[in-house]
Design a protein around this motif. Structure first.
Motif, PDB file in Angstrom:
ATOM      1  N   PHE A 216       5.532  -4.342   3.857  1.00 16.70           N
ATOM      2  CA  PHE A 216       7.021  -3.814   4.967  1.00 16.70           C
ATOM      3  C   PHE A 216       7.892  -4.561   4.006  1.00 16.70           C
ATOM      4  N   GLY A 217       8.104  -5.634   4.006  1.00 18.41           N
ATOM      5  CA  GLY A 217       9.156  -6.393   3.582  1.00 18.41           C
ATOM      6  C   GLY A 217       9.701  -6.173   2.174  1.00 18.41           C
ATOM      7  N   SER A 218       8.646  -5.827   1.389  1.00 17.42           N
ATOM      8  CA  SER A 218       8.877  -5.762  -0.139  1.00 17.42           C
ATOM      9  C   SER A 218       9.392  -4.426  -0.263  1.00 17.42           C
ATOM     10  N   MET A 219       8.801  -3.447   0.658  1.00 13.14           N
ATOM     11  CA  MET A 219       9.365  -2.120   0.079  1.00 13.14           C
ATOM     12  C   MET A 219      10.768  -1.809   0.883  1.00 13.14           C
ATOM     13  N   VAL A 278      -0.864  -3.440  -3.305  1.00 11.52           N
ATOM     14  CA  VAL A 278      -0.140  -3.446  -4.773  1.00 11.52           C
ATOM     15  C   VAL A 278       1.155  -2.371  -4.701  1.00 11.52           C
ATOM     16  N   LEU A 279       0.824  -1.402  -4.097  1.00 14.04           N
ATOM     17  CA  LEU A 279       1.840  -0.317  -3.931  1.00 14.04           C
ATOM     18  C   LEU A 279       2.853  -0.838  -3.175  1.00 14.04           C
ATOM     19  N   GLY A 280       2.735  -1.503  -2.109  1.00 12.71           N
ATOM     20  CA  GLY A 280       3.738  -2.037  -1.157  1.00 12.71           C
ATOM     21  C   GLY A 280       4.485  -3.479  -1.860  1.00 12.71           C
ATOM     22  N   THR A 281       3.718  -4.437  -2.684  1.00 12.94           N
ATOM     23  CA  THR A 281       4.100  -5.639  -3.098  1.00 12.94           C
ATOM     24  C   THR A 281       4.581  -5.607  -4.706  1.00 12.94           C
ATOM     25  N   SER A 282       4.206  -4.499  -5.268  1.00 14.86           N
ATOM     26  CA  SER A 282       4.547  -4.413  -6.829  1.00 14.86           C
ATOM     27  C   SER A 282       3.876  -5.476  -7.431  1.00 14.86           C
ATOM     28  N   SER A 283       2.745  -6.099  -7.038  1.00 13.30           N
ATOM     29  CA  SER A 283       2.088  -7.108  -7.654  1.00 13.30           C
ATOM     30  C   SER A 283       0.597  -7.014  -7.510  1.00 13.30           C
ATOM     31  N   THR A 284      -0.115  -7.446  -8.665  1.00 18.92           N
ATOM     32  CA  THR A 284      -1.694  -7.466  -8.327  1.00 18.92           C
ATOM     33  C   THR A 284      -2.308  -8.823  -8.300  1.00 18.92           C
ATOM     34  N   GLU A 285      -1.291  -9.935  -8.015  1.00 21.30           N
ATOM     35  CA  GLU A 285      -2.014 -11.082  -7.811  1.00 21.30           C
ATOM     36  C   GLU A 285      -2.472 -11.033  -6.229  1.00 21.30           C
ATOM     37  N   PRO A 286      -1.850 -10.553  -5.210  1.00 20.88           N
ATOM     38  CA  PRO A 286      -2.516 -10.735  -3.943  1.00 20.88           C
ATOM     39  C   PRO A 286      -3.733 -10.273  -3.728  1.00 20.88           C
TER      40      PRO A 286
END
Length: 465
Positions: A216-219, A278-286
């Motif tokens: 939510f925060g990232s988007m 990943v879609l929400g955070t734009s990162s694969t690490e989580p």
């Protein structure tokens, strides 16, 4: 009015069904992504201020990634009957990564030359400046020798406290081989490492409950800070990049799955929660810890997963590979710079190096593109200002493509090694053996037989052979 008193012709969803649906992490993340986009669009300033929610969630997960990789790789190597298999798996993985990365770059190069999204812009280079670009984009970039030396940590422990995956892999492999060669002396440590990983995965399971908040925060930040209107100016580049990434996933990765007796769409459904995170955070690490657990649940052996998946985060960034070729040629087209086929192929060769080692975090693809432009004389680095505003809208596609590519690579390498339980994999992807994170054990488990390879304790079903 009770359910029984509802007006005729109305259909009321059973509360129990709604609760069960909302209990799924992927449903929570999907709702959070939509709410974040709405908040960012309606209240841009407020949405931009929500960035710490996404950053905090990613930071919480990142602090566990290094120890989880260490435990998985060390225990996997220490429990293998044949240490040569580790080198064989690593070699096959690196060859696979190079082939698929090259294919991704060639596809991106073909699309950008056919679509020509930058043609007709006629941007004057004198109007561009590196002011406003991230500092990493304008600093000098290391050569290949420096890149290799950077994989060697200063100390054994510093690898686990840094932000790079490759040093963790190096230390883990060496430590795993050391335990394997120590015989009886290393068995106790290997069992301790395996039990410690149980604690780590339990903590990760707790933290992943915060994924909807992070998404939510990232988007909200993305939409609030950059705005949907920005896309109007570079919609052709963004749209063609998303379609190219989708083509690569469905056609190229789908073919790889078919060649290994599996199907891509069931696999995408299997990892839908991770895809939404990943879609929400734009990162694969989580989602790295969850992907490791899910791939083992799907029948891939623990050593193959522990080596292939983390290595893919540095060497198999398919989404970034497509982005590098399309981004660099787009900038040349926008500036009216003609690149011959030879020059484009030379840039592709450089990209095969600059794409390695980029972490699966937001913005790593943009930094890799900056490294590429600084290594070749054809397009100035200042041209990055043209796409900096919309880079965030392409980072989701980069991350999603790379995540699926690494999952497919792990299953493929496991099958080629004979370390994939194919019947179990097909059953899992059909949904017959659902993945359910096991609760933390209430008692200390019995000591395993040293002659047997212990099953991953975070997986409720024994690992594949």
């Amino acid at each position: 009015m009770s359910r029984n008193d509802a007006a005729p012709g109305t259909v009321t969803a059973p509360p129990g069904r709604i609760r069960r649906m909302l209990s799924h992490l992927y449903v929570q993340c999907l709702i959070a992504v939509l709410l974040g986009a709405a908040v960012g669009g309606l209240w841009p300033s407020f949405g931009a201020d929500l960035k710490p929610l996404g950053d905090g969630f990613i930071a919480l997960v990142k602090m566990f990634i290094a120890p989880i990789i260490f435990c998985t790789v060390v225990h996997g190597i220490a429990s293998m009957g044949n240490a040569r298999a580790v080198g064989r798996v690593s070699l096959k993985a690196l060859v696979y990564f190079e082939v698929l990365t090259t294919v991704a770059m060639v596809i991106g190069l073909a699309v950008v030359n056919v679509v020509k999204p930058g043609s007709g812009l006629h941007i004057d280079l004198s109007t561009l400046s590196t002011k406003g670009l991230p500092p990493e984009a304008t600093t000098a970039h290391e050569g290949f020798a420096a890149f290799l030396l950077a994989t060697i940590p200063a100390t054994l422990v510093s690898a686990l406290t840094g932000n790079e995956i490759l040093p963790v892999l190096l230390v883990s492999v060496l430590f795993g081989f050391g335990l394997h060669a120590s015989g009886e002396a290393g068995l106790g440590i290997a069992r301790g490492v395996e039990k410690f990983s149980t604690i780590l995965f339990t903590l990760i399971r707790w933290i992943m409950r915060l994924a909807p908040i992070g998404a939510f925060g990232s988007m909200a930040f993305t939409i609030g800070n950059y705005g949907l209107g920005t896309l109007r100016h570079l919609a052709l580049l963004v749209g063609s990049f998303w379609l190219t990434a989708l083509f690569f996933v469905l056609v190229v990765l789908g073919t790889v799955m078919r060649l290994n007796g599996l199907r891509l769409l069931p696999f995408l459904r299997y990892i839908k929660e991770e895809l939404l995170i990943v879609l929400g955070t734009s990162s694969t690490e989580p989602v790295l810890p969850r992907m490791m657990a899910k791939l083992q649940h799907a029948g891939a052996s623990k050593p193959v997963v522990g080596i292939t998946l983390p290595a893919g985060y540095s060497f198999n960034l398919d989404g970034t590979a497509i982005y590098l070729t399309m981004g660099s040629v787009f900038l040349a087209q926008a500036l009216g710079i003609h690149l011959s086929l030879t020059q484009q192929l030379a840039m592709l060769a450089v990209m095969l190096l600059t794409s390695k080692g980029a972490a699966g975090v937001t913005g790593s693809g943009f930094i890799a593109l900056a490294a590429t432009l600084s290594a070749v004389p054809h397009v100035p680095v200042a041209a990055l200002a043209l796409i900096f505003g919309v880079d965030r809208f392409m980072s989701e596609a980069r991350a999603l493509t790379s995540l699926v590519g690494n999952g497919v690579a792990t299953l493929a390498i496991a099958r080629w090694e004979g370390e994939l339980d194919e019947d179990r994999a097909k059953a899992v992807l059909r949904g017959e053996i659902p993945y359910t994170p096991a609760p933390a054990p209430s008692a200390v488990p019995a000591e395993p037989d040293p002659k047997e390879t212990p099953a991953p304790t975070h997986d409720p079903v024994p690992a594949a052979r």
